[in-house]
Design a protein around this motif. Structure first.
Motif, PDB file in Angstrom:
ATOM      1  N   ARG A  65       0.848  -1.185   0.000  1.00 47.05           N
ATOM      2  CA  ARG A  65       0.000   0.000   0.000  1.00 47.05           C
ATOM      3  C   ARG A  65       0.886   1.238   0.000  1.00 47.05           C
ATOM      4  O   ARG A  65       2.039   1.186   0.450  1.00 47.05           O
ATOM      5  CB  ARG A  65      -0.898  -0.008   1.237  1.00 47.05           C
ATOM      6  CG  ARG A  65      -1.651  -1.319   1.337  1.00 47.05           C
ATOM      7  CD  ARG A  65      -2.938  -1.221   2.077  1.00 47.05           C
ATOM      8  NE  ARG A  65      -3.841  -0.176   1.604  1.00 47.05           N
ATOM      9  CZ  ARG A  65      -4.586  -0.264   0.510  1.00 47.05           C
ATOM     10  NH1 ARG A  65      -4.520  -1.346  -0.247  1.00 47.05           N
ATOM     11  NH2 ARG A  65      -5.388   0.715   0.159  1.00 47.05           N
ATOM     12  N   ASN A 117       2.402 -13.813  -8.295  1.00 52.31           N
ATOM     13  CA  ASN A 117       1.776 -12.536  -8.585  1.00 52.31           C
ATOM     14  C   ASN A 117       2.761 -11.444  -8.190  1.00 52.31           C
ATOM     15  O   ASN A 117       2.905 -11.130  -7.000  1.00 52.31           O
ATOM     16  CB  ASN A 117       0.469 -12.406  -7.782  1.00 52.31           C
ATOM     17  CG  ASN A 117      -0.116 -11.031  -7.902  1.00 52.31           C
ATOM     18  OD1 ASN A 117       0.130 -10.319  -8.853  1.00 52.31           O
ATOM     19  ND2 ASN A 117      -0.929 -10.642  -6.929  1.00 52.31           N
ATOM     20  N   ASP A 188      -1.352  -7.192 -15.870  1.00 52.56           N
ATOM     21  CA  ASP A 188      -2.191  -6.440 -14.926  1.00 52.56           C
ATOM     22  C   ASP A 188      -1.781  -4.976 -14.963  1.00 52.56           C
ATOM     23  O   ASP A 188      -0.609  -4.656 -14.785  1.00 52.56           O
ATOM     24  CB  ASP A 188      -1.968  -7.016 -13.517  1.00 52.56           C
ATOM     25  CG  ASP A 188      -2.814  -6.315 -12.462  1.00 52.56           C
ATOM     26  OD1 ASP A 188      -3.124  -6.952 -11.447  1.00 52.56           O
ATOM     27  OD2 ASP A 188      -3.148  -5.124 -12.639  1.00 52.56           O
ATOM     28  N   LYS A 224     -10.031   0.056  -3.331  1.00 51.87           N
ATOM     29  CA  LYS A 224      -8.909   0.969  -3.553  1.00 51.87           C
ATOM     30  C   LYS A 224      -9.332   2.430  -3.451  1.00 51.87           C
ATOM     31  O   LYS A 224     -10.516   2.778  -3.537  1.00 51.87           O
ATOM     32  CB  LYS A 224      -8.246   0.654  -4.888  1.00 51.87           C
ATOM     33  CG  LYS A 224      -7.427  -0.642  -4.762  1.00 51.87           C
ATOM     34  CD  LYS A 224      -6.470  -0.868  -5.901  1.00 51.87           C
ATOM     35  CE  LYS A 224      -5.597  -2.088  -5.608  1.00 51.87           C
ATOM     36  NZ  LYS A 224      -4.710  -2.426  -6.737  1.00 51.87           N
TER      37      LYS A 224
HETATM   38  N1  LIG Z   1      -1.731  -8.390  -9.447  1.00 52.00           N
HETATM   39  C1  LIG Z   1      -2.064  -7.478  -8.505  1.00 52.00           C
HETATM   40  N2  LIG Z   1      -1.602  -7.632  -7.235  1.00 52.00           N
HETATM   41  C2  LIG Z   1      -1.957  -6.683  -6.325  1.00 52.00           C
HETATM   42  N3  LIG Z   1      -1.612  -6.578  -5.007  1.00 52.00           N
HETATM   43  C3  LIG Z   1      -2.212  -5.442  -4.538  1.00 52.00           C
HETATM   44  S1  LIG Z   1      -2.012  -4.894  -2.882  1.00 52.00           S
HETATM   45  C4  LIG Z   1      -2.815  -3.349  -2.797  1.00 52.00           C
HETATM   46  C5  LIG Z   1      -4.301  -3.468  -2.519  1.00 52.00           C
HETATM   47  O1  LIG Z   1      -4.873  -4.576  -2.569  1.00 52.00           O
HETATM   48  O2  LIG Z   1      -4.891  -2.408  -2.216  1.00 52.00           O
HETATM   49  N4  LIG Z   1      -2.933  -4.811  -5.495  1.00 52.00           N
HETATM   50  C6  LIG Z   1      -2.772  -5.594  -6.632  1.00 52.00           C
HETATM   51  C7  LIG Z   1      -3.242  -5.452  -7.990  1.00 52.00           C
HETATM   52  O3  LIG Z   1      -3.957  -4.489  -8.355  1.00 52.00           O
HETATM   53  N5  LIG Z   1      -2.853  -6.431  -8.883  1.00 52.00           N
END
Ligand SMILES: Nc1nc2[nH]c(SCC(=O)O)nc2c(=O)[nH]1
Length: 283
Positions: A65, A117, A188, A224
Protein backbone atom coordinates in the motif's frame (compact mmCIF):
# COMPACT_ATOMS: atom_id res chain seq x y z
CA UNK A 1 -5.76 -15.63 -24.60
CA UNK A 2 -5.47 -19.22 -23.33
CA UNK A 3 -8.75 -20.72 -22.12
CA UNK A 4 -6.98 -22.54 -19.32
CA UNK A 5 -3.72 -22.10 -17.39
CA UNK A 6 -1.58 -24.83 -15.81
CA UNK A 7 -0.95 -23.71 -12.22
CA UNK A 8 1.20 -26.38 -10.62
CA UNK A 9 -1.08 -29.34 -10.00
CA UNK A 10 -4.18 -27.21 -10.72
CA UNK A 11 -5.69 -26.33 -14.11
CA UNK A 12 -7.28 -22.88 -14.01
CA UNK A 13 -10.22 -22.60 -16.42
CA UNK A 14 -10.07 -19.11 -17.93
CA UNK A 15 -12.90 -19.58 -20.44
CA UNK A 16 -14.95 -17.41 -18.05
CA UNK A 17 -14.02 -14.71 -15.51
CA UNK A 18 -12.62 -15.98 -12.17
CA UNK A 19 -12.35 -14.39 -8.73
CA UNK A 20 -9.12 -14.29 -6.68
CA UNK A 21 -9.60 -13.80 -2.93
CA UNK A 22 -7.12 -11.59 -1.06
CA UNK A 23 -5.46 -13.07 2.04
CA UNK A 24 -3.20 -10.50 3.68
CA UNK A 25 -0.63 -11.95 6.09
CA UNK A 26 1.01 -8.61 6.88
CA UNK A 27 1.86 -7.81 10.55
CA UNK A 28 -1.40 -5.98 11.32
CA UNK A 29 -3.08 -9.34 10.77
CA UNK A 30 -0.33 -11.14 12.75
CA UNK A 31 0.22 -9.64 16.20
CA UNK A 32 3.24 -11.61 17.49
CA UNK A 33 1.32 -12.92 20.49
CA UNK A 34 -1.53 -14.16 18.36
CA UNK A 35 0.60 -15.70 15.61
CA UNK A 36 -0.89 -19.20 15.89
CA UNK A 37 -4.45 -17.92 16.30
CA UNK A 38 -3.91 -15.61 13.35
CA UNK A 39 -2.75 -18.58 11.25
CA UNK A 40 -6.00 -20.38 12.05
CA UNK A 41 -7.92 -17.20 11.30
CA UNK A 42 -6.16 -16.88 7.95
CA UNK A 43 -7.09 -20.46 7.09
CA UNK A 44 -10.72 -19.93 8.06
CA UNK A 45 -10.82 -16.74 6.01
CA UNK A 46 -9.42 -18.59 2.99
CA UNK A 47 -11.90 -21.44 3.52
CA UNK A 48 -14.76 -18.96 3.47
CA UNK A 49 -13.50 -17.28 0.28
CA UNK A 50 -13.18 -20.66 -1.42
CA UNK A 51 -16.71 -21.59 -0.30
CA UNK A 52 -17.95 -18.28 -1.77
CA UNK A 53 -16.45 -19.22 -5.12
CA UNK A 54 -12.86 -17.96 -5.18
CA UNK A 55 -10.81 -19.88 -7.76
CA UNK A 56 -7.52 -18.60 -6.31
CA UNK A 57 -6.30 -17.37 -2.92
CA UNK A 58 -3.69 -14.59 -3.19
CA UNK A 59 -1.29 -14.61 -0.22
CA UNK A 60 0.78 -11.48 0.35
CA UNK A 61 3.29 -10.87 3.16
CA UNK A 62 4.61 -7.50 2.06
CA UNK A 63 2.18 -4.61 2.25
CA UNK A 64 2.42 -2.69 -1.02
CA UNK A 65 0.00 0.00 0.00
CA UNK A 66 1.20 3.56 -0.59
CA UNK A 67 3.82 4.49 2.03
CA UNK A 68 4.28 0.88 3.20
CA UNK A 69 7.62 0.05 4.82
CA UNK A 70 9.91 -2.41 2.98
CA UNK A 71 10.62 -5.72 4.79
CA UNK A 72 13.41 -8.33 4.55
CA UNK A 73 13.07 -11.52 2.50
CA UNK A 74 13.23 -13.56 5.70
CA UNK A 75 10.42 -11.57 7.33
CA UNK A 76 8.29 -12.03 4.23
CA UNK A 77 9.04 -15.74 4.08
CA UNK A 78 8.24 -16.27 7.78
CA UNK A 79 4.80 -14.73 7.22
CA UNK A 80 3.91 -16.38 3.94
CA UNK A 81 5.36 -19.91 4.01
CA UNK A 82 3.29 -21.32 6.93
CA UNK A 83 0.07 -20.01 5.36
CA UNK A 84 0.85 -21.34 1.88
CA UNK A 85 1.73 -24.75 3.32
CA UNK A 86 -1.56 -25.07 5.20
CA UNK A 87 -3.68 -23.72 2.30
CA UNK A 88 -2.12 -26.32 0.00
CA UNK A 89 -2.11 -29.28 2.40
CA UNK A 90 -5.42 -28.72 4.18
CA UNK A 91 -7.57 -27.00 1.53
CA UNK A 92 -5.86 -28.13 -1.69
CA UNK A 93 -6.32 -24.49 -2.74
CA UNK A 94 -4.86 -22.87 -5.86
CA UNK A 95 -2.55 -20.41 -4.12
CA UNK A 96 -1.09 -17.31 -5.77
CA UNK A 97 1.82 -15.67 -3.95
CA UNK A 98 1.92 -11.87 -4.06
CA UNK A 99 5.70 -11.37 -3.93
CA UNK A 100 8.64 -9.76 -5.76
CA UNK A 101 11.25 -11.72 -3.76
CA UNK A 102 13.11 -14.58 -5.51
CA UNK A 103 13.55 -16.70 -2.35
CA UNK A 104 9.84 -16.39 -1.54
CA UNK A 105 8.94 -17.47 -5.09
CA UNK A 106 11.16 -20.53 -4.88
CA UNK A 107 10.16 -21.63 -1.37
CA UNK A 108 6.43 -21.14 -1.80
CA UNK A 109 6.48 -22.94 -5.15
CA UNK A 110 8.19 -25.85 -3.39
CA UNK A 111 5.34 -25.75 -0.84
CA UNK A 112 2.76 -26.13 -3.62
CA UNK A 113 1.84 -22.57 -4.62
CA UNK A 114 0.30 -22.49 -8.10
CA UNK A 115 0.96 -18.92 -9.33
CA UNK A 116 3.31 -15.99 -8.81
CA UNK A 117 1.78 -12.54 -8.59
CA UNK A 118 4.56 -9.94 -8.83
CA UNK A 119 3.58 -6.26 -8.53
CA UNK A 120 7.14 -5.46 -9.74
CA UNK A 121 6.84 -7.61 -12.89
CA UNK A 122 9.99 -9.70 -12.12
CA UNK A 123 12.30 -6.65 -12.16
CA UNK A 124 14.10 -7.45 -8.90
CA UNK A 125 17.55 -9.02 -9.11
CA UNK A 126 17.14 -12.77 -9.65
CA UNK A 127 13.33 -12.65 -9.81
CA UNK A 128 13.01 -13.63 -13.47
CA UNK A 129 15.36 -16.62 -12.99
CA UNK A 130 13.54 -17.68 -9.83
CA UNK A 131 10.12 -17.48 -11.51
CA UNK A 132 11.46 -19.42 -14.51
CA UNK A 133 12.73 -22.15 -12.21
CA UNK A 134 9.36 -22.62 -10.50
CA UNK A 135 7.58 -23.48 -13.76
CA UNK A 136 4.58 -21.49 -12.46
CA UNK A 137 2.51 -18.88 -14.31
CA UNK A 138 3.41 -15.29 -13.45
CA UNK A 139 1.27 -12.16 -13.32
CA UNK A 140 3.25 -9.12 -14.49
CA UNK A 141 1.85 -5.87 -13.08
CA UNK A 142 2.62 -2.22 -13.90
CA UNK A 143 3.80 0.00 -11.04
CA UNK A 144 5.50 3.40 -11.35
CA UNK A 145 8.06 3.91 -8.57
CA UNK A 146 7.89 2.02 -5.26
CA UNK A 147 5.09 1.84 -2.65
CA UNK A 148 7.05 4.25 -0.46
CA UNK A 149 6.86 7.06 -3.03
CA UNK A 150 4.62 6.01 -5.94
CA UNK A 151 1.64 8.16 -4.96
CA UNK A 152 3.51 11.38 -4.21
CA UNK A 153 3.31 12.85 -7.72
CA UNK A 154 2.39 10.27 -10.37
CA UNK A 155 2.97 11.68 -13.84
CA UNK A 156 3.52 10.26 -17.35
CA UNK A 157 4.84 11.75 -20.58
CA UNK A 158 2.49 9.57 -22.65
CA UNK A 159 -1.20 8.76 -22.12
CA UNK A 160 -1.42 6.35 -19.17
CA UNK A 161 -2.72 3.40 -21.17
CA UNK A 162 0.20 3.71 -23.62
CA UNK A 163 2.76 3.99 -20.81
CA UNK A 164 1.31 0.92 -19.10
CA UNK A 165 1.11 -1.16 -22.27
CA UNK A 166 4.64 -0.17 -23.34
CA UNK A 167 5.95 -1.24 -19.93
CA UNK A 168 4.11 -4.57 -20.02
CA UNK A 169 5.32 -5.16 -23.57
CA UNK A 170 8.94 -4.78 -22.43
CA UNK A 171 8.41 -7.09 -19.44
CA UNK A 172 6.71 -9.77 -21.55
CA UNK A 173 9.58 -9.54 -24.04
CA UNK A 174 12.17 -9.82 -21.25
CA UNK A 175 10.42 -12.91 -19.90
CA UNK A 176 10.23 -14.54 -23.33
CA UNK A 177 13.90 -13.70 -24.00
CA UNK A 178 14.81 -15.47 -20.73
CA UNK A 179 12.86 -18.56 -21.77
CA UNK A 180 9.69 -17.93 -19.74
CA UNK A 181 7.04 -19.04 -22.22
CA UNK A 182 4.32 -16.54 -23.13
CA UNK A 183 1.66 -19.16 -22.26
CA UNK A 184 2.69 -18.79 -18.61
CA UNK A 185 2.20 -15.03 -18.43
CA UNK A 186 -0.67 -12.88 -17.19
CA UNK A 187 -0.75 -9.06 -17.29
CA UNK A 188 -2.19 -6.44 -14.93
CA UNK A 189 -2.38 -2.61 -15.33
CA UNK A 190 -1.75 -2.09 -11.60
CA UNK A 191 -4.61 0.19 -10.53
CA UNK A 192 -3.46 2.52 -7.79
CA UNK A 193 0.27 1.84 -8.22
CA UNK A 194 1.76 5.20 -9.18
CA UNK A 195 -1.44 6.58 -10.66
CA UNK A 196 -3.79 9.49 -9.92
CA UNK A 197 -7.55 8.91 -9.81
CA UNK A 198 -7.77 10.31 -13.35
CA UNK A 199 -5.05 7.90 -14.51
CA UNK A 200 -6.97 4.97 -12.98
CA UNK A 201 -10.33 5.99 -14.48
CA UNK A 202 -8.84 6.50 -17.95
CA UNK A 203 -6.88 3.23 -17.70
CA UNK A 204 -10.01 1.21 -16.88
CA UNK A 205 -12.08 3.00 -19.52
CA UNK A 206 -9.51 2.03 -22.21
CA UNK A 207 -8.51 -1.35 -20.77
CA UNK A 208 -10.07 -3.26 -23.68
CA UNK A 209 -6.94 -2.23 -25.67
CA UNK A 210 -4.93 -4.62 -23.52
CA UNK A 211 -6.66 -7.58 -25.14
CA UNK A 212 -4.14 -7.08 -27.98
CA UNK A 213 -1.55 -8.90 -25.80
CA UNK A 214 -3.76 -11.99 -26.09
CA UNK A 215 -2.81 -12.80 -22.47
CA UNK A 216 -5.11 -13.29 -19.45
CA UNK A 217 -5.84 -9.94 -17.78
CA UNK A 218 -5.82 -9.73 -13.96
CA UNK A 219 -7.10 -6.60 -12.21
CA UNK A 220 -7.17 -5.39 -8.61
CA UNK A 221 -9.68 -2.63 -7.86
CA UNK A 222 -11.23 -3.85 -4.60
CA UNK A 223 -11.57 -1.20 -1.86
CA UNK A 224 -8.91 0.97 -3.55
CA UNK A 225 -8.64 4.70 -2.94
CA UNK A 226 -9.98 5.63 -6.39
CA UNK A 227 -13.38 4.43 -5.12
CA UNK A 228 -12.90 6.46 -1.96
CA UNK A 229 -11.95 9.59 -3.87
CA UNK A 230 -14.78 9.41 -6.43
CA UNK A 231 -17.54 8.43 -3.98
CA UNK A 232 -16.15 9.90 -0.76
CA UNK A 233 -16.43 6.50 0.94
CA UNK A 234 -14.21 5.09 3.69
CA UNK A 235 -12.58 1.71 2.95
CA UNK A 236 -15.31 -0.30 4.72
CA UNK A 237 -18.04 1.28 2.52
CA UNK A 238 -16.44 0.70 -0.91
CA UNK A 239 -18.13 -2.58 -1.90
CA UNK A 240 -20.90 -1.14 -4.16
CA UNK A 241 -18.35 1.02 -5.98
CA UNK A 242 -16.03 -1.96 -6.24
CA UNK A 243 -18.77 -4.14 -7.75
CA UNK A 244 -19.46 -1.50 -10.40
CA UNK A 245 -15.75 -1.49 -11.28
CA UNK A 246 -15.58 -5.30 -11.31
CA UNK A 247 -18.43 -5.45 -13.80
CA UNK A 248 -16.79 -2.81 -16.02
CA UNK A 249 -13.45 -4.62 -15.83
CA UNK A 250 -15.04 -7.89 -17.00
CA UNK A 251 -16.80 -6.04 -19.80
CA UNK A 252 -13.39 -4.66 -20.88
CA UNK A 253 -11.65 -8.03 -20.86
CA UNK A 254 -10.54 -8.85 -17.29
CA UNK A 255 -10.47 -12.61 -16.61
CA UNK A 256 -9.23 -12.62 -12.99
CA UNK A 257 -10.53 -10.16 -10.39
CA UNK A 258 -8.49 -9.79 -7.21
CA UNK A 259 -10.94 -8.85 -4.43
CA UNK A 260 -11.66 -8.85 -0.68
CA UNK A 261 -15.41 -9.54 -0.97
CA UNK A 262 -15.61 -12.81 -2.92
CA UNK A 263 -19.31 -13.67 -2.63
CA UNK A 264 -20.73 -10.34 -3.79
CA UNK A 265 -18.11 -10.08 -6.56
CA UNK A 266 -19.02 -13.55 -7.86
CA UNK A 267 -22.60 -12.38 -8.38
CA UNK A 268 -21.54 -9.14 -10.09
CA UNK A 269 -19.08 -10.99 -12.36
CA UNK A 270 -21.43 -13.87 -13.18
CA UNK A 271 -24.29 -11.47 -13.94
CA UNK A 272 -22.03 -9.45 -16.25
CA UNK A 273 -20.77 -12.59 -17.93
CA UNK A 274 -24.31 -13.88 -18.54
CA UNK A 275 -24.94 -10.77 -20.62
CA UNK A 276 -21.58 -10.72 -22.44
CA UNK A 277 -21.62 -14.38 -23.46
CA UNK A 278 -25.30 -14.20 -24.49
CA UNK A 279 -25.82 -15.65 -27.96
CA UNK A 280 -22.21 -16.87 -28.33
CA UNK A 281 -23.40 -20.47 -28.59
CA UNK A 282 -25.69 -19.87 -31.56
CA UNK A 283 -23.80 -17.02 -33.25
N1 LIG B 1 -1.73 -8.39 -9.45
C1 LIG B 1 -2.06 -7.48 -8.51
N2 LIG B 1 -1.60 -7.63 -7.24
C2 LIG B 1 -1.96 -6.68 -6.32
N3 LIG B 1 -1.61 -6.58 -5.01
C3 LIG B 1 -2.21 -5.44 -4.54
S1 LIG B 1 -2.01 -4.89 -2.88
C4 LIG B 1 -2.81 -3.35 -2.80
C5 LIG B 1 -4.30 -3.47 -2.52
O1 LIG B 1 -4.87 -4.58 -2.57
O2 LIG B 1 -4.89 -2.41 -2.22
N4 LIG B 1 -2.93 -4.81 -5.50
C6 LIG B 1 -2.77 -5.59 -6.63
C7 LIG B 1 -3.24 -5.45 -7.99
O3 LIG B 1 -3.96 -4.49 -8.35
N5 LIG B 1 -2.85 -6.43 -8.88
Amino acid sequence: APTWLPCGRHRLDLSYPRVMGILNVTPDSFSDGGRHVALDDALRHAERMLAEGAAIIDVGGESTRPGAQAITAQQELDRVAPVVERLVCELDALVSVDTSTPAVMRQTAALGAGMINDVRALQREGALEAALGTGLPVCLMHMQGEPQDMQQAPRYDAPIEEAVMDFLETRVAACEAAGLRRERLLIDPGFGFGKTVEHNLRLLNRMDRMTRFDLPLLVGLSRKSLIGKVLGRPVEERLPGGLALASLAVERGARILRVHDVGPTMDAVNMTWAVLREGCEND
